[in-house]
Design an enzyme around this catalytic site. Sequence first.
Site, PDB file in Angstrom:
ATOM      1  N   GLU A 148       0.822  -1.217   0.000  1.00 32.59           N
ATOM      2  CA  GLU A 148       0.000   0.000   0.000  1.00 32.59           C
ATOM      3  C   GLU A 148       0.858   1.270   0.000  1.00 32.59           C
ATOM      4  O   GLU A 148       0.847   2.052   0.966  1.00 32.59           O
ATOM      5  CB  GLU A 148      -0.942   0.005   1.196  1.00 32.59           C
ATOM      6  CG  GLU A 148      -2.005  -1.060   1.117  1.00 32.59           C
ATOM      7  CD  GLU A 148      -3.073  -0.912   2.210  1.00 32.59           C
ATOM      8  OE1 GLU A 148      -2.804  -0.269   3.237  1.00 32.59           O
ATOM      9  OE2 GLU A 148      -4.170  -1.446   2.012  1.00 32.59           O
ATOM     10  N   GLU A 306      -6.496  -7.546  -0.550  1.00 33.76           N
ATOM     11  CA  GLU A 306      -6.956  -7.528   0.845  1.00 33.76           C
ATOM     12  C   GLU A 306      -8.399  -7.083   0.908  1.00 33.76           C
ATOM     13  O   GLU A 306      -8.803  -6.147   0.207  1.00 33.76           O
ATOM     14  CB  GLU A 306      -6.169  -6.500   1.670  1.00 33.76           C
ATOM     15  CG  GLU A 306      -4.732  -6.816   1.938  1.00 33.76           C
ATOM     16  CD  GLU A 306      -4.088  -5.697   2.774  1.00 33.76           C
ATOM     17  OE1 GLU A 306      -4.792  -5.020   3.541  1.00 33.76           O
ATOM     18  OE2 GLU A 306      -2.885  -5.494   2.617  1.00 33.76           O
TER      19      GLU A 306
HETATM   20  C1  GLA Z   1      -4.069  -2.369   5.094  1.00 32.70           C
HETATM   21  C2  GLA Z   1      -2.695  -3.003   5.192  1.00 32.70           C
HETATM   22  C3  GLA Z   1      -2.679  -4.250   6.019  1.00 32.70           C
HETATM   23  C4  GLA Z   1      -3.530  -4.075   7.245  1.00 32.70           C
HETATM   24  C5  GLA Z   1      -4.926  -3.728   6.814  1.00 32.70           C
HETATM   25  C6  GLA Z   1      -5.898  -3.600   7.964  1.00 32.70           C
HETATM   26  O1  GLA Z   1      -4.803  -2.788   4.051  1.00 32.70           O
HETATM   27  O2  GLA Z   1      -2.154  -3.275   3.936  1.00 32.70           O
HETATM   28  O3  GLA Z   1      -1.334  -4.507   6.372  1.00 32.70           O
HETATM   29  O4  GLA Z   1      -3.003  -3.052   8.012  1.00 32.70           O
HETATM   30  O5  GLA Z   1      -4.891  -2.481   6.203  1.00 32.70           O
HETATM   31  O6  GLA Z   1      -7.195  -3.286   7.497  1.00 32.70           O
END
Ligand code: GLA
Length: 666
Positions: A148, A306
Amino acid sequence: MIPGHGIAYGGDYNPEQWPEEVWHEDVRLMREAGVTMVSVGIFSWALLEPAEGEYDFSRMDRILDLLHENGIAADLATPTAAPPAWFFRAHPEALPVDRDGRGLSYGSRQTFCPSSPAYRTAALRIARAVAERYADHPAVEMWHVHNEYGCHNAECYCEVSAEAFRGWLRAKYENLAALNEAWGTTFWSQWYYDWDEIIPPRATGAVPNPTHQLDWRRFCSDELLSLYKAEREVLRTAAPSIPATTNFMVMYNFDALDYWRWAPELDVVSNDHYLRSTDPESQIDIALSGDLVRSLAGGRPWFLMEHSTGAVNWQPVNRAKTAGELRRNALAHVARGADGIAYFQWRAAKAGAEQWHSAMLPHAGTDSQIWRDVVALGADLKALAEVRGSTGTASVAVVWDWNARWALELPSQPSEQVRYLDQIRSWYEPLWRAGIAVDFVRPDADLSAYRLVLAPSLYLVDEAGAANLTSFAEAGGTLAVGFHSGAVDENSHVRLGGYPGAFRHALGVRTDELFPLLPGESVELSGGGTASLWSERVALAGAEAVTSYTSGPLTGVPAVTRHTHGTGTTWYVATQPDPATLAALLDRIRGEAGVEPVRVTPEGVEAALRRGEDADYLFLINHGDREAEIEVSAEATELLTAKRVLEGSVHVPPGDVVVIREPRSA
Ligand code: GLA
C-alpha cells in the site's frame, strides 16, 4: 497474468508472529479452506536483515518450503514498508516531517521519507537480497512489492523532499518563467526568482497557491512510483518471469496516488478494499471500486489483495459483517473482474496494533462462523474456476481522474461541500441499481467502445481531454456532464468567458454565475423533484431546457439541458438532483443512448456480467430480504451448485449469490 489456475484464494500470512508448530496447523487449515496463494514477508524486514547487510533467511526458507510442500503458492513481498529500528538509528534523516513541520518517529510502519536516498538504498538492498535468494524458489509465483504505497507517508515535507520537489519541477517546467506563469505567482507576491525559494506547501498563514498544491500532489505520487519502479527493476533482473504487483487502495479514504500513472507499471493490478462501517450500502462501494480497478487493469482480471472477513480495527466503531455478507462481498469482487480473492489476514493476531482486526482464522479458532464462511467460500471459488480470464462488457464509461479530484477538493472553492467521490457515487448508484455495466476511463481514453460517457464534476480537464470527450459526442456518442466541470485547465486556471469552460460549446449552454446551495438548502425542479448542493445561472446557447428551477433565486433557469452536438447528444446536469430525479434522468439518458442493463432484476438484486471466450457469466447477488426470480437463458447452468437451470429462470434467495453460465451473447 494472475498466476495459478482458477480463482486464487488466500490472504496475508504472517507466520513470523507465531511459534513454528502453529505453522503446521496453518497449512493444514489452509488446505481445508482451499487456500491457493498467500502473501508472505510483507513486514519481515527486521527479521530478515537483523543488521545492515546481514541476513537471516532461515525462517523464510522454512516458510516457503512448507507452503510449497502443501501446494500453496507464495506472493512474496519485499518488506520495504516497514524499515527496522536500526535503520532509523543510523539514518534519522530518513524519518518524515509532516505539513506542520513535526518530525515523526519510528515505532509503527511506513514512517519514512519517500525521497530519502538512505531509504532507497536500504530498500533496494533488501529487495535484491530477497529477490536473489528466492527467484528460483518453486513456491514464489508473484512479487508483492512493498505494501500500500503512500498509506501512511504519501507526503513528507522535509528538506530532502523539498529538494526532490524542486528537481521534479525543474524537469517539468525547465525554467522559472514557465513555473511562475503556470502557478500564477503574480498573485499575493508569490513570484519566484530562484529555484531554491520553492518549498513544499507547508502549513502557512493563509490559503496556499492552488497550482503549487496540485503539483505537489503530482510530485508525491510520482516520487512513490519511482520507488516502486526501482524495486520492480531489481525483481525483474533477478526473476524476469515472476509477475510483480503492489496493492492499490482504490478506497473512499485514500486519494494520494494517481493510479492511472501507476497501473501500466504493474504486471498484475491488485487492490485492497475495506467497507466503511457507516455506509448502509457498501455493496455499491464494492462494485464501484471493482469497476475502477478493472478499468485500471485495462479491462483485464485483477487481484483483490486484501479485504476483511469481519470488522477492521481502524474506524471509530468497527462493524462486523452480517450473515452471508462475507460471501456476497467476495463474490461481488469476482463479479467485477477479480481473479484472486485474498484477505488481511490469515490468522488473527494476538499482539500488535492489529490485534482487533478480523482474519480468516479468528481468535475463536475453527469453531466460529467466520471460519465456516471462509471454508465455504473456498469451495465457491473453486466452483467458479472457469470464470477466470473473463472480462467486463460495458457500453457506459464514467470519467475518473485523480487530477480533477485533487483540484476540486483544494481549499477556497465555491463550495467545500462538493466532494469528487460523492459526485461519482451519486451518478454510479442509479446505474448500479439499474444493472448497467460501467467502466471508468481517463478523460483522454479511447472511447470508441462506448455509447454513453458520463463526466460528473470533471472540474479540471486539459484541452486534449476535453476535446476527446466532446469529439466523442460530435461523432455520435452521448455525453452527460455534471456541474462544475471543465472549469479549469491542467494548471487549475479558470477558463474565461463563462462556465462550464471547456464544455460550453459542446453542451450549448453558458453560465455567468455559480449559486452553490447551503447545507440543508434545496430548491424545486419542474417535473416534481428537488435539487441541492449546487446551482448555476445557466443560459441556453443552442441547448433545450429539460428541467428548470421552480423556486429559489434561479426560478425559471435551466437545471438540466440537452443539446445536439454534431451527430451526438450532450446533456448538462447543472445541479445535484435528488436521488430519484437523478435516477430517472440517467435512465432517460441511457435509454436514448441505447444502453441496456445486463439483466433486469428486482430491487436489491445486483447483476454483473463477465464475458468469457465461450460463455457469459452472470452474477446475481441478492442484497435484499425477498427471494427474487430472474430470467436467464434456457441453456443456463448454475455454477455454485452445478445445477442445470431448466425453466429459463432462476430463484435467488435473500442474501444469496447465484452465478449463471449462459451461452455467449452477441
Ligand atoms: C491495510 C494493510 C494491512 C492491514 C490492513 C488492515 O490494508 O495493507 O497490512 O493493516 O490495512 O485493514
